[in-house]
Scaffold this motif. Structure first.
Motif, mmCIF file in Angstrom:
data_model
loop_
_atom_site.group_PDB
_atom_site.id
_atom_site.type_symbol
_atom_site.label_atom_id
_atom_site.label_comp_id
_atom_site.label_asym_id
_atom_site.label_seq_id
_atom_site.Cartn_x
_atom_site.Cartn_y
_atom_site.Cartn_z
ATOM 1 N N HIS A 446 0.803 -1.217 0.000
ATOM 2 C CA HIS A 446 0.000 0.000 0.000
ATOM 3 C C HIS A 446 0.842 1.276 0.000
ATOM 4 N N THR A 447 2.149 1.125 0.221
ATOM 5 C CA THR A 447 3.037 2.284 0.261
ATOM 6 C C THR A 447 4.335 1.945 -0.466
ATOM 7 N N LEU A 448 5.127 2.970 -0.754
ATOM 8 C CA LEU A 448 6.434 2.747 -1.366
ATOM 9 C C LEU A 448 7.303 1.890 -0.452
ATOM 10 N N ARG A 449 7.202 2.103 0.838
ATOM 11 C CA ARG A 449 7.977 1.302 1.788
ATOM 12 C C ARG A 449 7.607 -0.176 1.672
ATOM 13 N N ASP A 450 6.303 -0.468 1.501
ATOM 14 C CA ASP A 450 5.875 -1.856 1.324
ATOM 15 C C ASP A 450 6.489 -2.459 0.072
ATOM 16 N N ARG A 451 6.538 -1.685 -1.007
ATOM 17 C CA ARG A 451 7.075 -2.197 -2.270
ATOM 18 C C ARG A 451 8.563 -2.523 -2.136
ATOM 19 N N ILE A 452 9.301 -1.662 -1.457
ATOM 20 C CA ILE A 452 10.730 -1.917 -1.255
ATOM 21 C C ILE A 452 10.933 -3.171 -0.390
ATOM 22 N N ARG A 453 10.102 -3.302 0.631
ATOM 23 C CA ARG A 453 10.214 -4.476 1.506
ATOM 24 C C ARG A 453 9.894 -5.764 0.732
ATOM 25 N N ALA A 454 8.937 -5.712 -0.186
ATOM 26 C CA ALA A 454 8.593 -6.888 -0.988
ATOM 27 C C ALA A 454 9.768 -7.309 -1.867
ATOM 28 N N ILE A 455 10.455 -6.341 -2.461
ATOM 29 C CA ILE A 455 11.619 -6.649 -3.296
ATOM 30 C C ILE A 455 12.703 -7.313 -2.453
#
Length: 467
Positions: A446-455
């Motif tokens: 839901h956030t840019l931080r979430d996307r980085i954590r997924a990577i």
């Protein structure tokens, strides 16, 4: 429609209702035929395509070929020169009228002239604050457009001296219309989210408002049907029918991506359709003949954990069927759980295309196997072709340090008894390999931080298999 008929309710969900084409494909393959179709909001497109005489295979091809950005169109420049507080909407309907309706093969004269099945199209009459189920014999382009004119995003439509708009705020699925037409078996294709998570930001808040209206109205209708069933048991027929009403609801197990993800290419029509096909077969294989509970539980899903998906496409050749291609979309629904146990199974959707046609996976799983030089991805998918159930095994080597090997695939097709009926191999082109890497998309982020954590989590999963 005669009493005791069967209705298919095609609920809204924005343009991601491409998912419904997969549902309709599975229902058709399973032998279901419907006396009545009903469309609300985005489900109007699915209803209109079916009433235009399209087979589900054609519907799928049209969605896959459609330029999704055609759904977005600007209003005339002068409309934006006013104060934003006086804008009629953020966008217009020009793209839908000029490109989407023709692209989806929607034929209004044919719809109006149709006889079997019958259909209803739900549009909100703003003055009356009422949901009007227009018979297919009366639907026109203006009110078809009005049925998907979501407040704030597209202008309301003036037609016949009335103001019309999307009915989602009143009903996103009109089960009442099916009951009043005498249906006793109602199937609902539902892709609106219903999770306990309360998000932040303008988009999520707007979506939450739609979800509350849509789910609340559906729950009210299900309670109403439960009361009707109780009355019928006491000998109180409704719509000249005394039989019990059974409701089936097909929905995703986890929320599917929203329209902005579709428009920006984070997910495509092929994947959404394959998800709908998978979700429908999951329900068909496990459903109870008595349908779902007539309360608020059938559409509820947990919030999606932080996950990711990646699309792998390759072309090759089968020994018997000749040239073929596959699309495999791997779904790690919970990356943290996969990191804790890298041997756990991934879910997958996709399709095999060859001279026999385009066959989606009714179910599929994938698993990382081996370590280091022997590491590989093993995919097992179930196909439901007309001539019998088949299993497709795809073996993709992933040796550490030899990424070029990951471009090759080995295919094996087995019949229901496990005997090999065809086999072959494939190789991804350099372009396909590049697109596969670029297709990596976090889910539940839901956030840019979430996307980085997924990577980072996905990278950690692969590293655990590197030794």
């Amino acid at each position: 429609m005669t009493a005791g008929g069967r209705s298919l309710i095609l609920a809204g969900g924005g343009i991601r209702v491409a998912w419904q084409t997969g549902v309709v494909t599975a229902l058709t393959e399973a032998g279901y035929r419907f006396d009545h179709l009903d469309g609300s909001s985005g489900g109007i497109f699915t209803t209109a395509m079916l009433m235009s005489g399209q087979h589900p295979d054609e519907m799928g091809e049209r969605w896959r070929a459609l330029n999704i950005r055609a759904f977005t169109a600007l209003l005339p420049l002068r409309a934006y020169l006013r104060s934003p507080t006086n804008w009629v909407a953020f966008g217009g309907s020009g793209g839908i009228r000029r490109k989407v309706l023709p692209g989806l093969g929607i034929d209004l004269p044919r719809i109006r002239a149709g006889d079997t099945p019958s259909a209803s199209f739900n549009v909100a009459d703003f003055a009356a604050k009422n949901c009007v189920a227009l018979p297919h014999t009366e639907i026109d382009e203006d009110r078809l457009i009005a049925g998907v004119s979501l407040a704030g995003l597209m202008p309301a439509v003036a037609a016949g001296g009335r103001t019309w708009t999307d009915a989602v705020w009143i009903k996103d699925a009109n089960l009442t219309e099916a009951v009043l037409r005498g249906s006793t078996e109602i199937w609902v294709a539902w892709c609106i989210g219903n999770t306990p998570r309360w998000g932040t930001g303008a988009l999520e808040q707007y979506v939450h408002m739609i979800e509350m209206s849509a789910v609340g109205a559906l729950t009210t209708e299900l309670h109403w049907i439960a009361d009707l069933n109780a009355g019928r048991l006491r000998g109180e027929p409704v719509a000249d029918e005394a039989a019990q009403i059974v409701v089936h609801i097909i929905r995703p197990a986890l929320p599917i991506p929203l329209d902005p993800d579709f428009v920006t290419g984070r997910i495509d029509a092929e994947t959404l359709i394959a998800m709908g096909y998978r979700d429908a077969w999951r329900y068909l294989e496990d459903h109870h003949p008595g349908g779902v509970p007539l309360d608020g539980s059938p559409t509820a899903t947990p919030d999606r954990p932080l996950g990711a998906r990646i699309a792998i496409r390759a072309g090759g050749r089968l020994e018997e069927a000749g040239p073929a291609s596959t699309t495999i979309v791997l779904e790690a629904d919970d990356l943290a759980a996969l990191l804790a146990d890298p041997a756990s199974r991934l879910s997958a959707v996709g399709a095999l295309r060859n001279r026999h046609g385009y066959r989606m996976f009714s179910s599929a799983t994938a698993q990382l196997d081996g370590r280091g030089a022997t590491r590989r991805l093993c995919v097992r998918a179930v196909l439901c072709p007309a001539d019998g159930r088949r299993t497709l095994d795809v073996d993709i080597p992933l040796p550490v340090g030899h990424w070029a090997a990951a471009r090759s695939q080995r295919w094996t097709i087995r019949d229901a008894g496990g005997s090999v009926v065809d086999q072959g191999s494939a190789r991804m082109s350099a372009g396909q390999a590049c697109r596969a890497v670029l297709s990596f998309e976090p889910s539940g982020a839901h956030t840019l931080r979430d996307r980085i954590r997924a990577i980072r989590l996905a990278r950690a999963v692969l590293q655990r298999h590197a030794g």
